[in-house]
Design a protein around this motif. Sequence first.
Motif, PDB file in Angstrom:
ATOM      1  N   THR A  40       0.832  -1.194   0.000  1.00 55.28           N
ATOM      2  CA  THR A  40       0.000   0.000   0.000  1.00 55.28           C
ATOM      3  C   THR A  40       0.877   1.259   0.000  1.00 55.28           C
ATOM      4  OG1 THR A  40      -0.154  -0.154   2.386  1.00 55.28           O
ATOM      5  CG2 THR A  40      -2.036  -0.991   1.133  1.00 55.28           C
ATOM      6  N   ALA A  41       2.104   1.147   0.505  1.00 54.69           N
ATOM      7  CA  ALA A  41       3.014   2.284   0.503  1.00 54.69           C
ATOM      8  C   ALA A  41       3.975   2.164  -0.676  1.00 54.69           C
ATOM      9  CB  ALA A  41       3.768   2.363   1.815  1.00 54.69           C
ATOM     10  N   ALA A  42       3.410   1.978  -1.855  1.00 57.23           N
ATOM     11  CA  ALA A  42       4.220   1.705  -3.036  1.00 57.23           C
ATOM     12  C   ALA A  42       5.028   2.915  -3.493  1.00 57.23           C
ATOM     13  CB  ALA A  42       3.331   1.210  -4.162  1.00 57.23           C
ATOM     14  N   THR A  43       4.508   4.123  -3.295  1.00 58.32           N
ATOM     15  CA  THR A  43       5.244   5.309  -3.717  1.00 58.32           C
ATOM     16  C   THR A  43       5.821   6.006  -2.486  1.00 58.32           C
ATOM     17  OG1 THR A  43       3.301   6.715  -3.519  1.00 58.32           O
ATOM     18  CG2 THR A  43       3.646   5.663  -5.653  1.00 58.32           C
ATOM     19  N   PRO A  44       6.895   6.796  -2.668  1.00 57.39           N
ATOM     20  CA  PRO A  44       7.450   7.545  -1.529  1.00 57.39           C
ATOM     21  C   PRO A  44       6.388   8.424  -0.873  1.00 57.39           C
ATOM     22  CG  PRO A  44       8.908   7.701  -3.433  1.00 57.39           C
ATOM     23  CD  PRO A  44       7.663   6.996  -3.899  1.00 57.39           C
ATOM     24  N   GLU A  45       5.541   9.009  -1.695  1.00 54.06           N
ATOM     25  CA  GLU A  45       4.499   9.892  -1.176  1.00 54.06           C
ATOM     26  C   GLU A  45       3.519   9.137  -0.271  1.00 54.06           C
ATOM     27  OE1 GLU A  45       2.470  12.190  -4.232  1.00 54.06           O
ATOM     28  OE2 GLU A  45       0.705  12.226  -2.931  1.00 54.06           O
ATOM     29  N   ALA A  46       3.121   7.943  -0.700  1.00 57.63           N
ATOM     30  CA  ALA A  46       2.187   7.140   0.104  1.00 57.63           C
ATOM     31  C   ALA A  46       2.847   6.690   1.401  1.00 57.63           C
ATOM     32  CB  ALA A  46       1.717   5.931  -0.706  1.00 57.63           C
ATOM     33  N   LEU A  47       4.117   6.319   1.308  1.00 60.53           N
ATOM     34  CA  LEU A  47       4.861   5.931   2.511  1.00 60.53           C
ATOM     35  C   LEU A  47       4.929   7.113   3.465  1.00 60.53           C
ATOM     36  CD1 LEU A  47       6.839   3.982   4.068  1.00 60.53           C
ATOM     37  CD2 LEU A  47       8.686   5.056   2.786  1.00 60.53           C
ATOM     38  N   GLY A  48       5.239   8.291   2.924  1.00 55.68           N
ATOM     39  CA  GLY A  48       5.340   9.501   3.736  1.00 55.68           C
ATOM     40  C   GLY A  48       4.032   9.844   4.425  1.00 55.68           C
ATOM     41  N   LYS A  49       2.940   9.727   3.694  1.00 60.37           N
ATOM     42  CA  LYS A  49       1.634  10.036   4.264  1.00 60.37           C
ATOM     43  C   LYS A  49       1.347   9.101   5.436  1.00 60.37           C
ATOM     44  CE  LYS A  49      -3.112  11.007   2.765  1.00 60.37           C
ATOM     45  NZ  LYS A  49      -3.963  10.386   3.773  1.00 60.37           N
ATOM     46  N   GLU A  50       1.651   7.831   5.223  1.00 61.21           N
ATOM     47  CA  GLU A  50       1.404   6.854   6.276  1.00 61.21           C
ATOM     48  C   GLU A  50       2.243   7.174   7.518  1.00 61.21           C
ATOM     49  OE1 GLU A  50       1.493   2.723   4.882  1.00 61.21           O
ATOM     50  OE2 GLU A  50       2.050   2.199   6.933  1.00 61.21           O
ATOM     51  N   LEU A  51       3.518   7.476   7.312  1.00 60.68           N
ATOM     52  CA  LEU A  51       4.394   7.796   8.442  1.00 60.68           C
ATOM     53  C   LEU A  51       3.925   9.059   9.144  1.00 60.68           C
ATOM     54  CD1 LEU A  51       7.853   7.142   6.749  1.00 60.68           C
ATOM     55  CD2 LEU A  51       6.853   5.802   8.596  1.00 60.68           C
ATOM     56  N   PHE A  52       3.518  10.025   8.344  1.00 59.38           N
ATOM     57  CA  PHE A  52       3.079  11.315   8.867  1.00 59.38           C
ATOM     58  C   PHE A  52       1.898  11.144   9.825  1.00 59.38           C
ATOM     59  CE2 PHE A  52       1.417  15.634   8.778  1.00 59.38           C
ATOM     60  CZ  PHE A  52       2.568  16.397   8.702  1.00 59.38           C
ATOM     61  N   GLU A  53       1.018  10.188   9.459  1.00 58.74           N
ATOM     62  CA  GLU A  53      -0.209  10.011  10.239  1.00 58.74           C
ATOM     63  C   GLU A  53      -0.084   8.950  11.329  1.00 58.74           C
ATOM     64  OE1 GLU A  53      -3.034   9.297   7.136  1.00 58.74           O
ATOM     65  OE2 GLU A  53      -2.949  11.382   6.464  1.00 58.74           O
ATOM     66  N   THR A  54       0.900   8.063  11.239  1.00 54.64           N
ATOM     67  CA  THR A  54       0.992   6.982  12.228  1.00 54.64           C
ATOM     68  C   THR A  54       2.277   7.103  13.047  1.00 54.64           C
ATOM     69  OG1 THR A  54       1.954   5.503  10.566  1.00 54.64           O
ATOM     70  CG2 THR A  54      -0.422   5.416  10.846  1.00 54.64           C
ATOM     71  N   LYS A  55       3.340   6.471  12.569  1.00 54.89           N
ATOM     72  CA  LYS A  55       4.602   6.403  13.307  1.00 54.89           C
ATOM     73  C   LYS A  55       5.177   7.776  13.668  1.00 54.89           C
ATOM     74  CE  LYS A  55       9.105   4.370  12.353  1.00 54.89           C
ATOM     75  NZ  LYS A  55       9.809   3.670  11.266  1.00 54.89           N
ATOM     76  N   GLY A  56       5.082   8.721  12.749  1.00 58.11           N
ATOM     77  CA  GLY A  56       5.656  10.043  12.988  1.00 58.11           C
ATOM     78  C   GLY A  56       4.796  10.920  13.881  1.00 58.11           C
ATOM     79  N   ALA A  57       3.487  10.657  13.866  1.00 57.63           N
ATOM     80  CA  ALA A  57       2.516  11.440  14.644  1.00 57.63           C
ATOM     81  C   ALA A  57       2.579  12.936  14.326  1.00 57.63           C
ATOM     82  CB  ALA A  57       2.690  11.203  16.138  1.00 57.63           C
ATOM     83  N   CYS A  58       3.090  13.284  13.166  1.00 52.68           N
ATOM     84  CA  CYS A  58       3.227  14.677  12.743  1.00 52.68           C
ATOM     85  C   CYS A  58       1.853  15.353  12.633  1.00 52.68           C
ATOM     86  CB  CYS A  58       3.918  14.756  11.392  1.00 52.68           C
ATOM     87  SG  CYS A  58       5.187  13.506  11.139  1.00 52.68           S
ATOM     88  N   ILE A  59       0.865  14.553  12.290  1.00 56.40           N
ATOM     89  CA  ILE A  59      -0.497  15.060  12.060  1.00 56.40           C
ATOM     90  C   ILE A  59      -1.065  15.751  13.310  1.00 56.40           C
ATOM     91  CG2 ILE A  59      -1.714  12.900  12.692  1.00 56.40           C
ATOM     92  CD1 ILE A  59      -2.579  14.575   9.465  1.00 56.40           C
TER      93      ILE A  59
END
Length: 134
Positions: A40-59
């Motif tokens: 599901t995180a096939a593109t860098p952008e999709a991976l980034g979005k996922e990290l931003f909202e989960t592991k990174g908690a940047c959101i």
Amino acid sequence: MKKIVIIAVALALTSCKKESAEPFGTPTTTNSATEAKTETAATPEALGKELFETKGACIACHKVDTKLIGPSLQDIAKTYKEKNGDLVAFLKEEAKPIIDPSQYDIMKANFAITKAMSEEELKGLEAYIYSNLK
Ligand code: HEC
């Protein structure tokens, strides 16, 4: 005669396979589930979005189009583009803040998370932030 032997061996092999395959059935399912997640995180952008909202908690502090605790992603993307900033370096704490240095201490607390990320993950975050450029 030869034929019968071959068939017997083949049968023995297939029945063996069936038996031994079943106990290992469960781990295989787990494997394919993790594989599906990376897909599901096939593109860098999709991976980034996922990290931003989960592991990174940047959101928690950054929204796409409005300033919350931190500047909006659109602001960050715009300023970094204009000033030719390096988001990956910033997230590694190797480059100074260029948007709101007065609030830098709040952002600094997150470097523990971003510095533990791989280059690929940081590039993903960068791609995701730039994808919000208007
Ligand atoms: C606790 C709130 C908070 C969280 C969580 C947070 N930030 Fe920030 N962020 C801020 C604040 C406040 C600023 C403004 C200070 C600054 O510009 O450095 C900021 C600024 C930034 C900037 C602009 C830096 C600059 O040059 O000024 C980037 C890029 C950024 N954050 C990315 C992230 C990413 C990626 C994450 C998740 C890993 C994250 N932030 C998580 C509060 C937060």
